[in-house]
Motif scaffolding. Structure first.
Motif, mmCIF file in Angstrom:
data_model
loop_
_atom_site.group_PDB
_atom_site.id
_atom_site.type_symbol
_atom_site.label_atom_id
_atom_site.label_comp_id
_atom_site.label_asym_id
_atom_site.label_seq_id
_atom_site.Cartn_x
_atom_site.Cartn_y
_atom_site.Cartn_z
ATOM 1 N N LYS A 186 -73.240 -43.802 47.641
ATOM 2 C CA LYS A 186 -73.424 -42.353 47.623
ATOM 3 C C LYS A 186 -73.054 -41.766 48.989
ATOM 4 O O LYS A 186 -73.608 -42.146 50.007
ATOM 5 C CB LYS A 186 -74.873 -42.000 47.294
ATOM 6 N N ARG A 187 -72.112 -40.847 48.977
ATOM 7 C CA ARG A 187 -71.682 -40.217 50.221
ATOM 8 C C ARG A 187 -71.693 -38.699 50.045
ATOM 9 O O ARG A 187 -71.396 -38.191 48.960
ATOM 10 C CB ARG A 187 -70.268 -40.654 50.616
ATOM 11 N N ASP A 188 -71.990 -38.011 51.136
ATOM 12 C CA ASP A 188 -72.004 -36.563 51.091
ATOM 13 C C ASP A 188 -71.663 -36.026 52.483
ATOM 14 O O ASP A 188 -72.380 -36.291 53.446
ATOM 15 C CB ASP A 188 -73.377 -36.049 50.641
ATOM 16 N N THR A 189 -70.548 -35.303 52.578
ATOM 17 C CA THR A 189 -70.119 -34.717 53.856
ATOM 18 C C THR A 189 -69.928 -33.217 53.647
ATOM 19 O O THR A 189 -68.808 -32.763 53.391
ATOM 20 C CB THR A 189 -68.812 -35.364 54.351
ATOM 21 N N LEU B 20 -65.176 -33.848 52.038
ATOM 22 C CA LEU B 20 -64.406 -35.017 51.615
ATOM 23 C C LEU B 20 -65.157 -35.800 50.558
ATOM 24 O O LEU B 20 -64.575 -36.275 49.569
ATOM 25 C CB LEU B 20 -64.105 -35.904 52.821
ATOM 26 N N TRP B 21 -66.462 -35.951 50.763
ATOM 27 C CA TRP B 21 -67.288 -36.680 49.810
ATOM 28 C C TRP B 21 -68.392 -35.758 49.307
ATOM 29 O O TRP B 21 -69.115 -35.145 50.091
ATOM 30 C CB TRP B 21 -67.903 -37.922 50.458
ATOM 31 N N HIS C 150 -67.786 -31.922 40.348
ATOM 32 C CA HIS C 150 -66.538 -31.820 41.102
ATOM 33 C C HIS C 150 -66.239 -33.121 41.837
ATOM 34 O O HIS C 150 -67.147 -33.899 42.118
ATOM 35 C CB HIS C 150 -66.611 -30.679 42.134
ATOM 36 N N THR C 151 -64.973 -33.313 42.138
ATOM 37 C CA THR C 151 -64.565 -34.440 42.975
ATOM 38 C C THR C 151 -64.495 -33.969 44.428
ATOM 39 O O THR C 151 -64.422 -32.773 44.703
ATOM 40 C CB THR C 151 -63.188 -34.965 42.555
ATOM 41 N N GLY C 152 -64.510 -34.915 45.359
ATOM 42 C CA GLY C 152 -64.442 -34.584 46.775
ATOM 43 C C GLY C 152 -63.024 -34.324 47.233
ATOM 44 O O GLY C 152 -62.049 -34.697 46.569
ATOM 45 N N TYR C 153 -62.909 -33.705 48.402
ATOM 46 C CA TYR C 153 -61.598 -33.356 48.928
ATOM 47 C C TYR C 153 -60.788 -34.586 49.329
ATOM 48 O O TYR C 153 -59.580 -34.489 49.535
ATOM 49 C CB TYR C 153 -61.747 -32.431 50.132
#
Length: 373
Positions: free
Chosen positions: A325-328, A333-334, A341-344
């Motif tokens: 699990k990533r979140d930026t 990006l994540w 939605h998908t990340g950038y």
């Protein structure tokens, strides 16, 4: 039996017993190695299939009608997928990356002239319009972020209203529901986005383009399905997937007006319909996404390019989010916590594909859509 006899008996049997023991150990060890290798090979094969052939996970993304022509840059059949990347095997694409050697401004500068009836003269302008939901908005957002420059300005509301502002304020703003225009102060480049999650505004926009009421776009990128899945959720849950998608099918069919085809071709306007990315399994109506994508591929006229090459990348992104699990929030990006939605990190790859298609199509190069070696 005497002690001497027992000692002699053991002496005679020991070599045989030792040999059997050694053979047994060898057999057990060989069996263990075989089982371990088989298990490893099975897991590796399975992982390799899921990782490198993600585009086959959902068969329906390949069910685009054979009569439809999808250019190599936008077709999932032309890519080898892996590690959140897509390598085109049909042709070599230009590099429009962050450290791009080929710049979209060159494309704008070389764009062909068109007649502006409002001004009574010919003008050259590369106008790309994005129409649709938040997936199309994110694609637009990544594109203008890549083109970030002091010479880029934007305004909202409409073509004739609002003040032109610096781009740094737009990158921090939410522009859902409001048309946004981005232009370059020196290059003939105009990028617009219109929020229309159900494509309900498309008929009026098309009328404006064809009647010269507004600057006609040279490329239109649109997409719509996510909000339709939410709108038909009750039907999907109570009746079924096909029944839920019937409303979507009827509306998409109504957008195809044979009378407009000739005018669109004369204006050299290219229309691209982006299929909806695969989302995490926990999302509402996720199993119905392929149904909507299939319907769009079947119903849209042949003049509309169906963009399918993004779906395998979204599968890889979802798999990576399941692993870690990533979140930026700052870079986006994540966005693994976002189930819609998908990340950038993958949308950057989408923009690469779009720039190759859009610029080569507008410039009408000898090798359309991509550069062959």
């Amino acid at each position: 039996m005497s002690p001497k006899t027992i000692q002699l008996y053991l002496y005679c049997k020991m070599p045989y017993t030792t040999t059997v023991f050694k053979m047994t150990c060898v057999i057990i060890l060989a069996a263990a190695v075989y089982l371990q290798c088989s298990l490893w090979l099975k897991l590796a094969t399975r992982e390799n299939y899921e990782y490198r052939n993600t585009k086959q996970k959902r068969v329906s993304i390949s069910n685009i009608p054979m009569g439809r022509h999808t250019p190599p840059v936008l077709s999932n059949h032309c890519y080898r997928y892996g590690k959140l990347a897509a390598v085109n095997q049909c042709c070599r694409m230009y590099d429009y990356g962050i450290n791009n050697r080929q710049n979209i401004l060159e494309c704008a500068a070389r764009s062909p002239a068109w007649f502006d009836s409002n001004r009574g003269l010919k003008t050259s302008k590369l106008h790309w319009m994005f129409v649709g939901d938040s997936h199309i908005r994110n694609l637009y957002d990544v594109l203008i972020r890549r083109l970030k420059s002091p010479l880029l300005v934007y305004r909202k509301k409409s073509y004739r209203e609002g003040l032109w502002r610096k781009m740094d304020t737009l990158l921090l703003a939410k522009y859902q529901g409001i048309p946004v225009l981005v232009k370059h102060l020196k290059a003939p480049l105009l990028l617009t986005f219109t929020w229309s999650p159900l494509l309900e505004l498309l008929p009026n926009l098309t009328k404006e383009w064809l009647n010269d009421e507004e600057t006609p776009p040279t490329l239109v990128v649109m997409g719509s399905a996510l909000h339709w899945t939410h709108k038909t959720w009750d039907i999907y849950k109570n009746i079924g997937a096909e029944e839920a998608a019937e409303l979507y099918k009827e509306y998409i069919s109504s957008l195809s007006d044979p009378a407009n085809k000739k005018k669109l071709i004369q204006r050299r306007m290219s229309v691209v319909f982006k299929l909806l990315d695969h989302l995490p399994a926990s999302s509402n109506n996720i199993t119905n996404i392929d149904t909507y994508n299939r319907i769009a591929s079947e119903v849209l006229p042949a003049e509309v390019v169906v963009w399918s090459s993004t779906i395998p990348l979204s599968d890889l992104y979802v798999k990576e989010c399941e692993r870690k699990k990533r979140d930026t929030p700052e870079t986006k990006l994540w966005r693994c916590k976002d189930e819609k939605h998908t990340g950038y990190v993958v949308i950057q790859r989408y923009v690469d594909m779009l720039l190759n298609y859009g610029c080569n199509h507008i410039l009408n190069l000898e090798s359309p859509y991509c550069r062959h070696e």
